[in-house]
Design a protein around this motif. Structure first.
Motif, short mmCIF file in Angstrom:
data_model
loop_
_atom_site.label_atom_id
_atom_site.label_comp_id
_atom_site.label_asym_id
_atom_site.label_seq_id
_atom_site.Cartn_x
_atom_site.Cartn_y
_atom_site.Cartn_z
N ASN A 1 33.54 8.91 64.73
CA ASN A 1 33.97 10.61 65.09
C ASN A 1 35.35 10.67 65.25
O ASN A 1 36.33 9.89 65.50
CB ASN A 1 33.41 10.54 66.69
CG ASN A 1 31.74 10.79 66.75
OD1 ASN A 1 31.05 11.20 65.54
ND2 ASN A 1 31.44 10.71 68.05
N LEU B 1 30.56 20.81 72.48
CA LEU B 1 31.35 20.46 71.06
C LEU B 1 31.89 21.83 70.76
O LEU B 1 31.11 22.94 70.68
CB LEU B 1 30.28 20.04 69.98
CG LEU B 1 30.75 19.05 69.04
CD1 LEU B 1 31.22 17.93 69.64
CD2 LEU B 1 29.37 18.60 68.19
N GLY C 1 26.16 8.88 70.08
CA GLY C 1 26.62 10.05 69.80
C GLY C 1 26.37 11.10 71.00
O GLY C 1 26.70 12.25 70.47
N HIS D 1 31.64 15.14 64.54
CA HIS D 1 30.83 14.43 65.57
C HIS D 1 29.40 13.77 64.92
O HIS D 1 28.85 14.71 64.41
CB HIS D 1 30.62 15.40 66.74
CG HIS D 1 29.98 14.39 67.98
ND1 HIS D 1 31.03 13.94 68.78
CD2 HIS D 1 28.89 14.14 68.15
CE1 HIS D 1 30.01 13.29 69.68
NE2 HIS D 1 28.98 13.45 69.26
N PRO E 1 33.04 6.08 68.60
CA PRO E 1 33.57 7.21 69.42
C PRO E 1 35.02 7.46 69.23
O PRO E 1 35.65 6.50 68.88
CB PRO E 1 33.17 7.08 70.86
CG PRO E 1 33.05 5.66 71.10
CD PRO E 1 32.87 5.26 69.61
N HIS F 1 30.89 10.94 75.03
CA HIS F 1 32.32 10.64 74.40
C HIS F 1 32.63 9.26 75.20
O HIS F 1 31.95 8.97 75.95
CB HIS F 1 33.48 11.66 74.97
CG HIS F 1 33.14 13.01 74.17
ND1 HIS F 1 33.16 13.05 72.95
CD2 HIS F 1 33.27 14.50 74.67
CE1 HIS F 1 33.38 14.52 72.64
NE2 HIS F 1 33.17 15.16 73.65
#
Lengths: 221, 95
Positions: A103, A155, A201, A108, A176, A204
């Motif tokens: 990420n 996001l 995922g 992401h 992450p 965070h």
């Protein structure tokens, strides 16, 4: 429709005993039969249970923490996560391919197994129930940003979201982003910030808890 | 063509995701380990495990818990292969 009104092929077996579903007694009966027949060995069953309960996200977190502090290791992890795990003395499991996905500020990754539950169990422990649930498996594809919001991850619109679908032969592990303000932490401290959910995922990595009181914006009238 | 019951990606569903954590019960660990032991003895492989799950009647699939599906698959595949006789688990449970 209740879902329980159909002819069930095992209707004559006990519904449940105590807190356990009928399947519990059924699994034990199956084990008994298979051992009696010599189809399986009790030692193999015990070994597998020991292995399962020994697996946890701590191994995956070690991979991520090392990748955060060692760019060359990160390259190796991205190129071949199985070998990178073996390099740290970790068990990557039986899956032929394990892929690590990084990420970044602009991309992401979200991992799902739409067909069932494929997951890098060796490195992350058994998957959480929600990962195997029908709503997650459906909505991670149709509404991934909504799913992330449900998990508390907002996001930004300009961040590209890539949803990857696991199979029995390719399993994924997300790296992450390293949280800000962690420059002074060592590898072990960093690995404590890497949660299971962040490697799927849906989260965070954790932020570092600060001892100082939060800074409020100046009062303005 | 409608996707098969296990092929969930993108299904129209707006149910929230139940995020409660649950530790595997003893029987769930045992079901997982039985599959592991069968894999080791090559009496079953992962693709067969999936086929056994995916061949469940859709309504049973929808309502079964995760390891109930594994159990169904083991019984289906092992009966197909003649490792189990039809109804053998039921007879054992009745004793």
């Amino acid at each position: 429709m209740t879902g329980h009104d159909h002819e069930h092929e095992h209707a004559h077996t006990p519904i449940a005993s105590g807190d356990e579903p009928a399947a519990a007694a059924r699994v034990r009966a199956l084990e008994e039969l298979l051992v009696e027949k010599g189809a399986i060995r009790v030692e193999d069953v015990r070994q597998r249970i020991d292995w399962l309960v020994s697996r946890s996200p701590a191994d995956g977190a070690r991979l991520v923490a090392r990748a955060w502090i060692d760019p060359e290791f990160k390259e190796r992890l991205l190129a071949d996560a199985r070998s990178a795990a073996l390099e740290l003395g970790l068990d990557p499991g039986p899956s032929p391919v394990v892929v690590a996905l990084e990420n970044t500020a602009t991309v992401h990754h979200l991992v799902v197994c739409t067909l069932c539950s494929c997951y890098p169990k060796a490195l992350l422990g058994p998957p959480p129930d929600w990962y195997k649930s029908l709503p997650y498996r459906s909505r991670a594809v149709s509404d991934p940003r909504g799913v992330l919001a449900e998990f508390g991850v907002a996001l930004a619109d300009d961040v590209e979201l890539r949803v990857v679908d696991s199979t029995a032969d390719i399993r994924y592990l997300v790296i992450p982003r390293r949280p800000a303000g962690t420059e002074a932490l060592d590898e072990e401290e960093l690995s404590a910030l890497v949660t299971r959910d962040s490697m799927i995922g849906v989260a965070h990595a954790s932020r570092v808890e600060t001892m100082s009181p939060p800074a409020y914006p100046p009062f303005s009238s | 063509m409608d996707p098969a019951v296990h092929d969930r990606g993108g299904w129209p569903i707006d149910a929230p995701i139940d995020r409660s954590e649950h530790e595997l019960a003893d029987w769930e660990l045992l079901a997982d380990a039985l599959v592991g032991a069968l894999l080791r003895r090559r009496l079953m492989n992962v693709d067969e495990l999936r086929r056994g799950i995916e061949s469940m009647p859709p309504e049973d699939y929808e309502h079964a818990s995760y390891y109930e599906r594994w159990l169904h698959s083991m019984e289906t595949i092992l009966t197909e292969k003649g490792v189990l006789e039809p109804g053998e688990v039921d007879r054992r449970l009745a004793t």
